[in-house]
Every structure is written in C-alpha cells, then in structure tokens.
Design an enzyme around this catalytic site. Sequence first.
Site, PDB file in Angstrom:
ATOM      1  CB  SER A 206      28.834  75.216  49.875  1.00 20.46           C
ATOM      2  OG  SER A 206      29.819  75.579  50.809  1.00 20.46           O
ATOM      3  CE1 TYR A 219      32.377  76.498  45.477  1.00 24.43           C
ATOM      4  CE2 TYR A 219      32.297  77.240  47.756  1.00 24.43           C
ATOM      5  CZ  TYR A 219      32.221  76.229  46.832  1.00 24.43           C
ATOM      6  OH  TYR A 219      31.996  74.938  47.248  1.00 24.43           O
TER       7      TYR A 219
END
Length: 315
Positions: A206, A219
């Site tokens: 990401s 995360y």
Amino acid sequence: MGKDENVHTAYKNYAPEAQEQKLPGGDVDMEPLAEHASLLSSLAMTKVERWHRGEPRLEEYVGSGKLKGKKAIITGGDSGIGRTVAAFFAREGCDVTIGYLKEEEKDAQETKKLVEAAGQKCLLVPGDLVFQETRDQLVAAHLKEYQYLDILVNNASQQIQCPDIADIDMDNVEHTFKANIIQYIGLTKAAIPHLKRGDVIINTTSVTAYKGSAGMLDYSASKGAMATFTRSLATQVFGKGIRVCGVAPGPVYTPLQPASRPAEQMEDWSVGSSSVLNGRVGQPAELGESYVYLATSELSTGTIVHPNSGQYFIP
C-alpha cells in the site's frame, strides 16, 4: 459531498455514497458498485475535444493471451482489487483459485461468474487464512484441481482505524498482523515448494507503507513489512528463478473501506479529500494491468509498482 464536475474521470461511480459495513465488507453491498473490468478507452483519450466535453468512454478490458495456460492463486479474490486481478488474469487466459472468507460467499460467486465468462476455470476455496492449516489447504486444493501453480497473488488484508495509539486495541493489532503480513509469509511458505523457474509471487502492499497513516498505525506498519518481505524474498529465491514483486496502490474503492470507516468519512474520503491527489479514489479496474505486467515481465523481480495517481512520490 456531491460530485465535482472538474474531476477528470470516465467513471460515473467515482464518488461513493455515505455508507458503512462490518468487516470484512462486501462488494455487492457497496453504493455505488465498484468497477472491476472497465478502463478508459485509449481511442477516447486521443480525442481531446471529447475529454473536455466530459465524454471519455469506458471499455471492457480485453486480454491478448499473456497468461495463457497459467494457474494462479489469488487471496481476497472475491472482491475489491482481488476480483479485478481474477478478471484480468482470466481475460489473459489464466485459470484461478480464489481464497476468501466464508462470509464473502456472495462476492466470491460474482467473481467466479466474471472468470468463467472469460472462458476460464475458477476454484473457490473458503477459509480464514490467519491459520496455517487453512493456507496449506488452499494450496493443496489448487494443486488437486490444476496440478501446478504459476502465480501466487497475496492480496487479502484487514484494516481497522484508530486515531490515537492510547486507545488502540492490541487484540486488533495482533489480528491485523496475522491477517496481513503473517498470512503472506505463511501462504508463501506453503506455495513456494510448488513454484518453478519463471513463476512469480505478487504481494499487494500500500501507499501507506511509504507515507504512513495516522489513523491506521498497525495496518500501515504491516503494509511496510509486506514491502520489505517482497524485496527480501526476491533476493532469497533469485537463484531459483522465481520472481517476487508487489503493487502499492493509493486509495481504492473496495469493501475494505466502508467496513473500516464511519459512513460520513466514506463520502468525504472521495471528492476533494486531502488524501486523494487527483480528486477521486481509484477504481479496482485501474489496478488490473499492474498485476498483469508483473505476472509477465521477466525483469520485475524485487519491483514494487506504485499506482497512486502521484499521491506519493517514490524516489
């Protein structure tokens, strides 16, 4: 927030409605639905006057046999980015196995329809990949169906927001790491003995791995670990001729978002949000070609591509 007509996009569904779901979230419950297989037509792009009149055209992605005869495992392939990867791979001639949670059965069936419509096989294997037994079973089921494995796409992930570390739930932190980076390592461990020279592992990391995220500490940390895992494993298996690479998307309209954000944030998260450089979130379909490229490029090992609309510059 209403749609901004100044946003340059052919997608009519680029501005999500206020909505909220429970984890893991479902593609079928999104409003509006995400786009998984349509891309901006290159023909329309060449006609500048059509662009300025707001008439760019979307067309279904059509493959050219780049992955003909290949067999792939895609985790989280029931929805979001994983569904797009399954659709694009199928249109390039690849049979796929989808790993997903049992709660995502409706989405998984929709992905299967997309794959089969492209003339390819789709094996659905439900199960929670936080457990090594489930990872082993996923690989075994794939091999029983197809006999061999060419591509592993580690894609399934979890995110839970928490704006203050003082309030972070450590059980959530542990589960996020188990569902994200530990899952990637464990499934790769199960799959690697069955991969051969020329095969590839593609990890979905990401943009938060590079720029961080104040609201998603665990995360973004797990995504950073995925990027490091990608480069480290690429070095480890280089001599075996197995490639390892990754994709680090910017914000994308997937079920993970309404399942991990309050309803009003979903609306504000799109048009005009400071987290979205080009004025809108991405559609899953816009990432499909990145995965096809990495699955076919012999020079891609150790590479992480960054389809984030310039949200973060990678030196």
